[in-house]
Scaffold this active site. Structure first.
Site, PDB file in Angstrom:
ATOM      1  N   CYS A  44       0.816  -1.114   0.132  1.00  0.00           N
ATOM      2  CA  CYS A  44      -0.028  -0.091   0.200  1.00  0.00           C
ATOM      3  C   CYS A  44       0.892   1.376  -0.029  1.00  0.00           C
ATOM      4  O   CYS A  44       1.374   1.608   1.066  1.00  0.00           O
ATOM      5  CB  CYS A  44      -0.932  -0.011   1.224  1.00  0.00           C
ATOM      6  SG  CYS A  44      -1.802   1.397   1.182  1.00  0.00           S
ATOM      7  N   CYS A  49      -0.597   4.228   2.118  1.00  0.00           N
ATOM      8  CA  CYS A  49      -0.050   4.084   3.477  1.00  0.00           C
ATOM      9  C   CYS A  49       1.444   4.375   3.962  1.00  0.00           C
ATOM     10  O   CYS A  49       1.705   5.049   4.662  1.00  0.00           O
ATOM     11  CB  CYS A  49      -0.597   2.504   4.193  1.00  0.00           C
ATOM     12  SG  CYS A  49      -1.846   2.012   3.303  1.00  0.00           S
ATOM     13  N   ASP A  50       2.241   3.714   3.105  1.00  0.00           N
ATOM     14  CA  ASP A  50       3.626   3.568   3.383  1.00  0.00           C
ATOM     15  C   ASP A  50       4.528   4.699   2.717  1.00  0.00           C
ATOM     16  O   ASP A  50       5.542   4.703   3.021  1.00  0.00           O
ATOM     17  CB  ASP A  50       4.082   2.156   3.529  1.00  0.00           C
ATOM     18  CG  ASP A  50       3.348   1.215   4.449  1.00  0.00           C
ATOM     19  OD1 ASP A  50       2.667   1.761   5.631  1.00  0.00           O
ATOM     20  OD2 ASP A  50       3.079   0.035   3.982  1.00  0.00           O
TER      21      ASP A  50
END
Ligand code: NAP
Length: 307
Positions: A132, A135-136
């Protein structure tokens, strides 16, 4: 007596459904599944969930959701659903030999990112290996990262990662992308992105975080090492719907179809929320929002009567 509401799945969508349902006196029964908490249990820092200005670890965030759901009386069964029958009322949900009956059901079983299954991948998940970018990606400022895949997700993730990374290398197993032309062009024209064609990733290495990956050229079988700080998988997701196939309508990829603008599935009284429906946004906050919608829809449907 059947349950008023059975919630299947315990990621952000299911737990938000439970919080709303418990506070609406629907006394929800949640069958949380063995992968309790869903995909956030596999992430480390979550910095984009509103309300946590200093960030929070994914598992900790899910624990907070769970506590909030239990505080208002949600009962939780810690197993996977093995079968359903939603052809008549009350709906039936099996966990092995145990059967639970419900007037309404919310499905929030999520989707699972596909992984390569290569050495080092699982050990370094959350430590440089991710599925992701939204997300990261932030953790890879001025770093070199690799993205695996050739579809729209890979193009989107690679393009997004250039906001942070100094260099993004797409690694694709064929010599042409599956992605739409416009998204492929956008990626290929980005000066920070390069592509390694006809190549698979065989191993990911690093002690505490990712430091390199082993590549194999599928045309020559030659292997080589590439130094990278991160490895992003973008090889698709699989919705967790096998138990519902044949009972409610799914799209060709297996995602649950819901009515436009709502959360009702093809079976009135059965609702769905989160990544099991949504292949576009896939965020904890959007899943939570849909979980809230599903409970409001279920509550209204129950109030209107099931006949
Ligand atoms: P996808 O279209 O199924 O693409 C998956 C990619 O991963 C393919 O290029 C595939 O290679 C590769 N792959 C699969 N398994 C692999 C393996 N074991 N090893 C190496 N490579 C592997 O999945 P997606 O990109 O997640 O897209 C899913 C759907 O969402 C699509 O309909 C897509 O259009 C849509 N989507 C749309 C947008 C957008 O419009 N903004 C963004 C993201 C996704 P091959 O090509 O060789 O099969």
């Amino acid at each position: 007596m059947p349950e008023k509401l059975i919630i299947i799945g315990s990621g952000p969508a299911g737990l938000t459904s439970a919080i709303y349902a418990a506070r609406a006196d629907l006394e929800p029964l949640m069958i949380e599944g063995f992968e309790r908490g869903g995909q956030l249990m596999l992430t480390t820092d979550v910095e984009n969930y509103p309300g946590f200005p200093d960030g929070i670890m994914g598992p900790e965030l899910m624990e907070q959701f769970r506590k909030q759901a239990e505080r208002f009386g949600t009962r939780i069964v810690s197993s996977d659903v093995t079968a359903v029958d939603v052809a008549g009322h009350p709906f039936k949900v099996w966990v092995g030999d145990d059967v639970y009956e419900g007037d309404a059901v919310i499905i929030s079983t999520g989707a699972s990112a596909r992984w390569l299954g290569i050495p080092g991948e699982e050990r370094l998940r959350g430590h440089g290996v991710s599925a992701c970018a939204t997300c990261d990606g932030f953790f890879f400022r001025d770093k070199h990262v690799a993205v695996v895949g050739g579809g729209d997700s890979a193009m989107e993730e690679a393009t997004f990662l250039t906001k942070f990374a100094s260099k993004v290398t797409i690694i694709h197993r064929r010599d042409e992308f599956r992605a739409s032309k416009i998204m492929a062009r956008r990626a290929l024209e980005n000066p920070k992105i390069d592509v390694i064609w006809d190549t698979t990733v065989e191993e990911v290495s690093g002690d505490d975080t990712v430091t390199s990956i082993t590549l194999r050229d599928v045309t020559t079988d030659a292997t080589s090492e590439l130094a990278v700080d991160g490895l992003f998988m973008a090889i698709g997701h699989t919705p967790n719907t096998s138990v519902f196939a044949g009972h409610i309508d799914l799209d060709e990829a297996g995602y649950i179809l819901t009515e436009p603008g709502g959360t009702m599935t093809s079976v009135p009284g059965v609702f769905a929320a989160g990544d099991v429906v949504d292949k576009v946004y896939r965020q904890a906050v959007t899943a939570a929002g849909m979980g809230c919608q599903a409970t409001i829809d279920a509550e209204r449907w129950l109030e209107a009567g099931t006949d």
